[in-house]
Design a protein around this motif. Structure first.
Motif, PDB file in Angstrom:
ATOM      1  N   ALA A 400       0.831  -1.206   0.000  1.00 47.15           N
ATOM      2  CA  ALA A 400       0.000   0.000   0.000  1.00 47.15           C
ATOM      3  C   ALA A 400       0.868   1.259   0.000  1.00 47.15           C
ATOM      4  N   ILE A 401       1.913   1.266   0.814  1.00 49.97           N
ATOM      5  CA  ILE A 401       2.832   2.404   0.856  1.00 49.97           C
ATOM      6  C   ILE A 401       3.481   2.608  -0.509  1.00 49.97           C
ATOM      7  N   HIS A 402       3.882   1.523  -1.135  1.00 51.57           N
ATOM      8  CA  HIS A 402       4.513   1.603  -2.463  1.00 51.57           C
ATOM      9  C   HIS A 402       3.537   2.175  -3.489  1.00 51.57           C
ATOM     10  N   ALA A 403       2.261   1.737  -3.423  1.00 50.68           N
ATOM     11  CA  ALA A 403       1.255   2.236  -4.361  1.00 50.68           C
ATOM     12  C   ALA A 403       1.048   3.737  -4.185  1.00 50.68           C
ATOM     13  N   ALA A 404       1.022   4.210  -2.940  1.00 49.00           N
ATOM     14  CA  ALA A 404       0.854   5.642  -2.687  1.00 49.00           C
ATOM     15  C   ALA A 404       2.064   6.438  -3.136  1.00 49.00           C
ATOM     16  N   LEU A 405       3.241   5.817  -3.027  1.00 48.36           N
ATOM     17  CA  LEU A 405       4.475   6.504  -3.454  1.00 48.36           C
ATOM     18  C   LEU A 405       4.562   6.660  -4.963  1.00 48.36           C
ATOM     19  N   THR A 406       3.920   5.743  -5.686  1.00 50.21           N
ATOM     20  CA  THR A 406       4.051   5.730  -7.146  1.00 50.21           C
ATOM     21  C   THR A 406       2.885   6.412  -7.851  1.00 50.21           C
ATOM     22  N   GLY A 407       2.244   7.363  -7.168  1.00 53.80           N
ATOM     23  CA  GLY A 407       1.268   8.215  -7.842  1.00 53.80           C
ATOM     24  C   GLY A 407      -0.182   7.803  -7.752  1.00 53.80           C
ATOM     25  N   HIS A 408      -0.533   6.970  -6.762  1.00 51.30           N
ATOM     26  CA  HIS A 408      -1.929   6.575  -6.590  1.00 51.30           C
ATOM     27  C   HIS A 408      -2.487   7.178  -5.296  1.00 51.30           C
TER      28      HIS A 408
END
Length: 558
Positions: A400-408
């Motif tokens: 989830a953290i990775h998804a938020a970091l990549t523009g979501h």
């Protein structure tokens, strides 16, 4: 001429004469037109003490609630009439009708009964709240049809069976006409009462049926224990469970149509000493989505939250215990920002409500489709906005953290007591503090409180003791007296109270240096965050809920 109740209370040793005089002065100065006993109960005297004093004042014996009837002994009488006049008929012998009254000064109802049925009326005194609660139970659950069904099924010899009987016999029991009608009626009553859950709990002597209404449990039925095998088998058959399996928990699902409503029921069983305890969660598929305003956001919170959910990326967390309305808030949030220009995907367990224009995924752990594995594939679907039903473990949190970091823009939930606690929970999951500070843009804690019934809402005085307890100045409080609309509870429906914590630069600095939840909360409050308790008090001041409700759900802040 009846003696004054104050004199009786002093004589019985329940209250000092000085306190009586003080209350009389308060009543006179405030122009309070309520009965003196009601004012005393609002200021600490128990209902039992008031009841004993009324018994002496009017020379009427008291009847205990354990002697209340399982059904009204006379037919063709309106429950609305009984609730309005606080009357509970409990015994009819020859031509004498025994009734319990909650207010001995209300004589019109007693006279109406006497003239309508030509009975001799024998009057007893009982607690108002117990009369209303018992009438509500009789009215909403123990209808004549329900009672006849229970009696009819209980008398059927075929029901005398042990749960360990043959599977084919259990299946036959589940398809008996009486059992089908009984289970259907339990579900229908629950839907009519706006219940969120039905609890069917076997005991040593009987089966207890309870409904959860507006977050509070209410006893509704007691079925003979010999009916347990048939009732449980019927429910398990409907929800496509294994009738033969009684040692392990099971989950199932069934869709029904009740009074024109499509209702999805999630069924859960667990083995107990006396049999399987069954819980049925009711989800109304036809319920339209409520807005953030209807959930309980006022203009102040809306201005803060709408600015956050319109950001192009970052993580937004909703926190609180199970049943606090987190999923409803997330659905309302997605509905607010849903548009043809945005791709929105959710992964949920379960998918509670279907939303137009949004791709929704159901978690299926048995085949390997978990929150973590599903989230990995979602990010390859080119979404703009993602909702993850719950962050339960380090793997899901990391993705989830990775998804938020990549523009979501990512929405999810956590089980923590307050907003600041969600931040430290992420770091307890071994998420680096710099990643949390970089991705998290808002955390929101919430609880649900019951709304005061608008049909029977009345004002009440505010005691100095209460003002000191809550540390807020309140000039007027409201409460529900109890009526047919709210089944005598004084409440109808629920509303959220919120604690919205946008992640400002000062909060990010605390996150990076791994500050504890107390430090983060204190800083957030200094920056203007309104706590759960404060938001609840604001709703008390506007007459939406009661102080008792706010204190009930925010005890953690004491």
């Amino acid at each position: 001429m009846h003696r004054k109740i104050g004199e009786i209370l002093v004589e019985m040793g329940y209250i000092a004469e000085e306190e009586i005089n003080r209350m009389l002065e308060i009543q006179k100065s405030n122009g309070d037109k309520r009965r003196f006993g009601e004012i005393l109960m609002d200021n600490g005297m128990s209902e039992e003490e008031n009841l004993k004093a009324l018994s002496v004042q009017f020379d009427i014996p008291v009847i205990e609630s354990k002697n209340f009837p399982q059904e009204i002994p006379i037919e063709k009488i309106s429950f609305d009439f009984l609730e309005k006049n606080l009357i509970l008929p409990f015994e009819l012998n020859d031509n004498t009708l025994k009734i319990a009254v909650g207010d001995p000064t209300k004589t019109e109802g007693v006279e109406a009964l006497r003239s309508s049925f030509d009975y001799k009326i024998s009057v007893f005194l009982a607690s108002k709240s117990e009369i209303l609660q018992h009438l509500q139970r009789l009215h909403s659950s123990r209808s004549v049809m329900m009672q006849r069904l229970i009696e009819g099924v209980a008398q059927d010899d075929v029901m005398e069976t042990d749960i360990t009987g043959e599977i084919s016999h259990l299946r036959d029991l589940a398809q008996e006409k009486g059992i089908i009608q009984l289970v259907n009626l339990i579900i229908e009553n629950a839907v009519k009462d706006r219940s969120s859950d039905i609890h069917i709990e076997p005991g040593e002597m009987n089966i207890r049926v309870r409904y959860r209404i507006d977050g509070i449990m209410y006893e509704k039925e007691f079925l003979p224990m010999k009916m347990y095998a048939a009732v449980s088998s019927r429910i398990k058959l409907l929800s496509q469970m294994n009738i033969a399996e009684r040692r392990l928990p099971q989950d199932g699902r069934v869709k029904v149509n009740v009074a024109g409503k499509a209702v999805d029921i999630r069924v859960s069983t667990i083995p107990t000493i006396y049999g399987e305890s069954i819980v049925m969660r009711l989800l109304d598929r036809d319920t339209s989505f409520i807005t953030l305003e209807e959930i309980g956001f006022d203009r102040v919170l809306l201005d803060i939250y709408e600015e956050v959910i319109k950001k192009p990326y970052g993580m937004i967390l909703s926190t609180g215990p199970t049943g606090s309305g987190k999923s409803t808030t997330l659905y309302a949030s997605l509905a607010k920002i849903n548009s043809p220009e945005k791709k929105i995907i959710t992964i949920e367990e379960p998918v509670e409500y279907l939303m137009d224009g949004i791709s929704q995924i159901q978690v299926r752990s048995k085949i390997g489709l978990t929150f973590a594995s599903g989230l990995r594939h979602i990010v390859r679907q080119d979404p703009d906005i993602i909702m993850v039903g719950e962050i339960r473990d380090m793997e899901t949190a990391g993705i989830a953290i990775h998804a938020a970091l990549t523009g979501h823009l990512l929405f999810s939930t956590l089980h923590t007591n307050d907003a600041a606690g969600a931040i430290t929970r992420l770091m307890d999951m071994d998420i680096e503090s710099y990643l949390v500070s970089s991705t998290l843009i808002c955390v929101m804690a919430q609880r649900l409180v019951r709304r005061i019934c608008p049909n029977c809402r009345v004002s009440q005085n505010v005691s100095e003791e209460l003002v000191d307890k809550i540390n807020h100045n309140i000039s007027e409080l409201w409460m529900g007296e109890g009526c047919e609309e709210c089944s005598g509870t004084g409440y109808r429906g629920r509303i959220g109270i919120f604690e919205v914590l946008p992640i400002a630069d000062e909060i990010r600095e605390l996150i990076i240096r791994k500050a504890n939840a107390k430090e983060i909360k204190e800083k957030a409050v200094s920056l203007g965050m309104r706590t759960l308790r404060e938001d609840g008090i604001s709703k008390v001041k506007t007459g939406i809920t009661t102080i008792d409700e706010v204190l009930r759900v925010t005890q953690v802040e004491l």
